[in-house]
Enzyme design. Structure first.
Site, short mmCIF file in Angstrom:
data_model
loop_
_atom_site.label_atom_id
_atom_site.label_comp_id
_atom_site.label_asym_id
_atom_site.label_seq_id
_atom_site.Cartn_x
_atom_site.Cartn_y
_atom_site.Cartn_z
N ILE A 77 -0.92 -0.34 -4.21
CA ILE A 77 -0.79 -1.59 -4.96
C ILE A 77 -0.19 -2.68 -4.07
O ILE A 77 0.60 -2.41 -3.18
CB ILE A 77 0.03 -1.42 -6.25
CG1 ILE A 77 1.48 -1.06 -5.96
CG2 ILE A 77 -0.61 -0.38 -7.16
CD1 ILE A 77 2.38 -1.06 -7.18
N CYS A 78 -0.59 -3.91 -4.32
CA CYS A 78 -0.13 -5.05 -3.54
C CYS A 78 1.25 -5.48 -4.03
O CYS A 78 1.41 -5.92 -5.17
CB CYS A 78 -1.12 -6.21 -3.66
SG CYS A 78 -0.59 -7.68 -2.77
N LEU A 79 2.23 -5.35 -3.15
CA LEU A 79 3.60 -5.77 -3.46
C LEU A 79 4.09 -6.81 -2.47
O LEU A 79 5.25 -7.20 -2.50
CB LEU A 79 4.53 -4.55 -3.43
CG LEU A 79 4.25 -3.46 -4.45
CD1 LEU A 79 5.13 -2.26 -4.20
CD2 LEU A 79 4.46 -3.98 -5.86
#
Length: 129
Positions: A77-79
């Site tokens: 996931i893009c964090l």
């Protein structure tokens, strides 16, 4: 992390289960999100980076790989924009519970309803009809 999990369970607000390998370097389990009284459950996994705690874990939901632009290859996931700067300002105080609560939790709250609305993911009971 144990206190965070205990507090969530006591408040009937738990939304993930994690366990690790014997070395504590690889974590895996399940997380879930409720929408319209339906529970959407996903496999979760991540490795503790060699540079931890300076570097946050990269959390992956492999079964959602390629279903949203806010995800990297392998279902990570893009964090980058929101969570990683926060992590950087709080090194070494942050840990796995923070990655879940301040990284994965907000990501699920934004991405899962959008994926459901676009019918990119469906509830497991709807998929069998």
């Amino acid at each position: 992390m144990l206190q965070y999990v205990s507090n969530n369970k006591a408040a009937d607000n738990d939304w993930f289960r994690l366990e690790s390998n014997k070395d504590g370097t690889r974590w895996f389990g399940k997380c879930w999100y409720f929408q319209n009284l339906l529970k959407y459950e996903f496999e979760i996994e991540f490795d503790i980076p060699v540079t931890y705690p300076t570097t946050a874990p990269e959390i992956a939901l492999p079964e959602l790989d390629g279903k949203t632009a806010k995800m990297y290859r392998g279902g990570k996931i893009c964090l980058t924009d929101h969570f990683k700067p926060l992590w950087g300002r709080n090194v070494p105080k942050f840990g796995i519970a923070h990655a879940m609560a301040l990284g994965l939790g907000p990501w699920l709250a934004v991405e899962i309803p959008d994926l459901i609305e676009k019918e990119i993911i469906t509830h497991k009971d709807e998929a069998t009809k």
